[in-house]
Design a protein around this motif. Structure first.
Motif, PDB file in Angstrom:
ATOM      1  N   SER A  25      46.989  40.779  59.214  1.00 49.76           N
ATOM      2  CA  SER A  25      45.853  39.965  59.636  1.00 49.76           C
ATOM      3  C   SER A  25      45.953  38.556  59.066  1.00 49.76           C
ATOM      4  N   ALA A  26      46.327  38.458  57.786  1.00 46.86           N
ATOM      5  CA  ALA A  26      46.458  37.153  57.144  1.00 46.86           C
ATOM      6  C   ALA A  26      47.555  36.327  57.801  1.00 46.86           C
ATOM      7  N   VAL A  27      48.725  36.940  58.009  1.00 45.89           N
ATOM      8  CA  VAL A  27      49.843  36.215  58.602  1.00 45.89           C
ATOM      9  C   VAL A  27      49.498  35.754  60.019  1.00 45.89           C
ATOM     10  N   ALA A  28      48.752  36.578  60.742  1.00 44.07           N
ATOM     11  CA  ALA A  28      48.419  36.248  62.132  1.00 44.07           C
ATOM     12  C   ALA A  28      47.338  35.182  62.250  1.00 44.07           C
ATOM     13  N   THR A  29      46.405  35.129  61.299  1.00 47.73           N
ATOM     14  CA  THR A  29      45.239  34.261  61.467  1.00 47.73           C
ATOM     15  C   THR A  29      45.249  33.007  60.605  1.00 47.73           C
ATOM     16  N   CYS A  30      46.016  32.988  59.519  1.00 44.04           N
ATOM     17  CA  CYS A  30      46.078  31.772  58.703  1.00 44.04           C
ATOM     18  C   CYS A  30      46.669  30.628  59.531  1.00 44.04           C
ATOM     19  N   THR A  31      46.075  29.466  59.435  1.00 39.38           N
ATOM     20  CA  THR A  31      46.569  28.315  60.202  1.00 39.38           C
ATOM     21  C   THR A  31      47.618  27.513  59.434  1.00 39.38           C
ATOM     22  N   SER A  32      47.810  27.833  58.160  1.00 42.06           N
ATOM     23  CA  SER A  32      48.802  27.105  57.368  1.00 42.06           C
ATOM     24  C   SER A  32      49.549  28.067  56.462  1.00 42.06           C
ATOM     25  N   LEU A  33      50.680  27.630  55.977  1.00 38.16           N
ATOM     26  CA  LEU A  33      51.472  28.394  55.024  1.00 38.16           C
ATOM     27  C   LEU A  33      52.293  27.426  54.194  1.00 38.16           C
ATOM     28  N   ARG A  34      52.818  27.934  53.089  1.00 41.73           N
ATOM     29  CA  ARG A  34      53.776  27.167  52.283  1.00 41.73           C
ATOM     30  C   ARG A  34      55.135  27.818  52.427  1.00 41.73           C
ATOM     31  N   LEU A  35      56.113  27.026  52.833  1.00 37.91           N
ATOM     32  CA  LEU A  35      57.483  27.503  52.998  1.00 37.91           C
ATOM     33  C   LEU A  35      58.312  26.974  51.834  1.00 37.91           C
ATOM     34  N   GLU A  36      59.048  27.879  51.178  1.00 31.41           N
ATOM     35  CA  GLU A  36      59.912  27.476  50.073  1.00 31.41           C
ATOM     36  C   GLU A  36      61.334  27.935  50.345  1.00 31.41           C
ATOM     37  N   VAL A  37      62.284  27.015  50.193  1.00 32.52           N
ATOM     38  CA  VAL A  37      63.695  27.329  50.377  1.00 32.52           C
ATOM     39  C   VAL A  37      64.486  26.458  49.409  1.00 32.52           C
ATOM     40  N   ALA A  38      65.420  27.056  48.703  1.00 33.15           N
ATOM     41  CA  ALA A  38      66.289  26.341  47.769  1.00 33.15           C
ATOM     42  C   ALA A  38      65.493  25.511  46.762  1.00 33.15           C
ATOM     43  N   GLY A  39      64.353  26.037  46.307  1.00 29.19           N
ATOM     44  CA  GLY A  39      63.545  25.349  45.318  1.00 29.19           C
ATOM     45  C   GLY A  39      62.694  24.220  45.846  1.00 29.19           C
ATOM     46  N   VAL A  40      62.709  24.003  47.143  1.00 32.23           N
ATOM     47  CA  VAL A  40      61.899  22.955  47.775  1.00 32.23           C
ATOM     48  C   VAL A  40      60.794  23.624  48.583  1.00 32.23           C
ATOM     49  N   ALA A  41      59.554  23.164  48.417  1.00 30.12           N
ATOM     50  CA  ALA A  41      58.416  23.747  49.125  1.00 30.12           C
ATOM     51  C   ALA A  41      57.757  22.704  50.015  1.00 30.12           C
ATOM     52  N   ALA A  42      57.232  23.155  51.143  1.00 31.89           N
ATOM     53  CA  ALA A  42      56.516  22.274  52.064  1.00 31.89           C
ATOM     54  C   ALA A  42      55.399  23.065  52.719  1.00 31.89           C
ATOM     55  N   ASP A  43      54.272  22.393  52.965  1.00 32.90           N
ATOM     56  CA  ASP A  43      53.151  23.018  53.650  1.00 32.90           C
ATOM     57  C   ASP A  43      53.286  22.789  55.147  1.00 32.90           C
ATOM     58  N   LEU A  44      53.176  23.865  55.916  1.00 35.76           N
ATOM     59  CA  LEU A  44      53.227  23.791  57.377  1.00 35.76           C
ATOM     60  C   LEU A  44      51.850  24.133  57.924  1.00 35.76           C
ATOM     61  N   ILE A  45      51.363  23.318  58.848  1.00 38.03           N
ATOM     62  CA  ILE A  45      50.047  23.535  59.450  1.00 38.03           C
ATOM     63  C   ILE A  45      50.218  23.744  60.949  1.00 38.03           C
ATOM     64  N   ASP A  46      49.629  24.810  61.464  1.00 40.20           N
ATOM     65  CA  ASP A  46      49.738  25.144  62.893  1.00 40.20           C
ATOM     66  C   ASP A  46      51.200  25.151  63.335  1.00 40.20           C
ATOM     67  N   ALA A  47      52.060  25.731  62.513  1.00 38.37           N
ATOM     68  CA  ALA A  47      53.495  25.691  62.816  1.00 38.37           C
ATOM     69  C   ALA A  47      54.154  27.049  62.639  1.00 38.37           C
ATOM     70  N   HIS A  48      53.368  28.128  62.775  1.00 35.66           N
ATOM     71  CA  HIS A  48      53.987  29.446  62.700  1.00 35.66           C
ATOM     72  C   HIS A  48      53.251  30.412  63.616  1.00 35.66           C
ATOM     73  N   THR A  49      53.944  31.486  63.932  1.00 31.07           N
ATOM     74  CA  THR A  49      53.331  32.611  64.638  1.00 31.07           C
ATOM     75  C   THR A  49      54.071  33.865  64.194  1.00 31.07           C
ATOM     76  N   VAL A  50      53.553  35.016  64.563  1.00 36.71           N
ATOM     77  CA  VAL A  50      54.182  36.281  64.151  1.00 36.71           C
ATOM     78  C   VAL A  50      54.429  37.133  65.383  1.00 36.71           C
ATOM     79  N   LEU A  51      55.596  37.758  65.448  1.00 36.70           N
ATOM     80  CA  LEU A  51      55.967  38.611  66.572  1.00 36.70           C
ATOM     81  C   LEU A  51      55.453  40.030  66.340  1.00 36.70           C
TER      82      LEU A  51
END
Length: 259
Positions: A25-51
């Protein structure tokens, strides 16, 4: 030789765990997330969906520094972490319901999976920004509530689906807020069954959650708050059943359930 008694199949008995349902439910309805890769993090807004199978698709321009890091991380287990904050969709204190962390392997999104997607999944993909799409295949899923962390098995996460009311919960809570204003006396009577102290006229009751299995009210005073769960008799998987259960809890509120 005695015949074995009939047993329902494991599949018939299976119901995803509440933790897995909350995470989906959280993954499907949250409008934002924080993506971290190789020690670098960025906030994504309205940029994800779940299959439907739980794969998370994120939209990140491959020509940006973050996109370059995703290119370099392709195929590596646990290379990417996604953090979601699941919030109560109304203005109350302590709005954080849960924090969800998903780690996994990332790769370019394969358009061939569209053949196995439902209409909602396709719509979610079409709503993403028109940049490179990346698929995160989870290998670890955790949910944290009140400083207690639970590891959710990946198989349970994939098998679960969001709560049937998750996508429209905010709309229902707006209607329920009107119901509370209309019938404060009945609300306090229901709350007092859980805690007699909640009959205090200084207590404010606010609907903070509604799902297929019940309604949660938050009782707030000047110095504390407490959540009160009012379970439904039957699962409310659609508008009609939800309204029937609310009428059972609060007779005579039909006009407040409209609109």
């Amino acid at each position: 030789m005695l015949a074995e008694p009939d047993r329902p199949s494991a599949l018939a008995d299976y119901r995803p765990s509440p933790d897995a349902i909350e995470v989906r439910s959280a993954v499907a309805t949250c409008t934002s997330l924080r993506l971290e890769v190789a020690g670098v993090a960025a906030d994504l807004i309205d940029a994800h969906t779940v299959l439907p199978d739980g794969t998370v698709v994120v939209a990140v321009d491959a020509m940006t520094p973050l996109g370059g890091l995703l290119v370099a991380a392709r195929g590596s287990d646990g290379a990417v972490r996604l953090d979601f904050t699941h919030l109560v969709p109304v203005a109350v204190r302590a709005r954080v319901r849960a924090r969800v962390a998903v780690t996994g392997k990332i790769g370019r999104f394969d358009p061939a999976v569209l053949d196995s997607c439902d209409d909602d999944a396709v719509s979610g993909l079409l709503d993403l920004p028109p940049v490179a799409l990346w698929a995160v295949e989870p290998d670890s899923v955790r949910v944290e509530r009140h400083a207690a962390t639970v590891q959710v098995p990946v198989a349970a996460y994939r098998a679960a689906r969001p709560d049937p009311l998750a996508a429209v919960e905010a709309v229902h809570l707006s209607r329920l807020a009107r119901l509370v204003r209309h019938d404060r006396h009945r609300m306090h009577l229901l709350a007092s069954v859980v805690d007699p102290a909640l009959t205090d006229s200084g207590t404010q009751l606010v609907p903070v959650a509604v799902d297929a299995d019940g309604l949660t009210l938050r009782a707030e005073t000047g110095y504390r708050h407490r959540d009160i769960r009012l379970p439904f008799h039957v699962r409310a998987t659609d508008q009609t059943t939800l309204d029937q259960e609310l009428r059972r809890l609060f007779p005579g509120v039909d006009r407040h359930l409209r609109g």
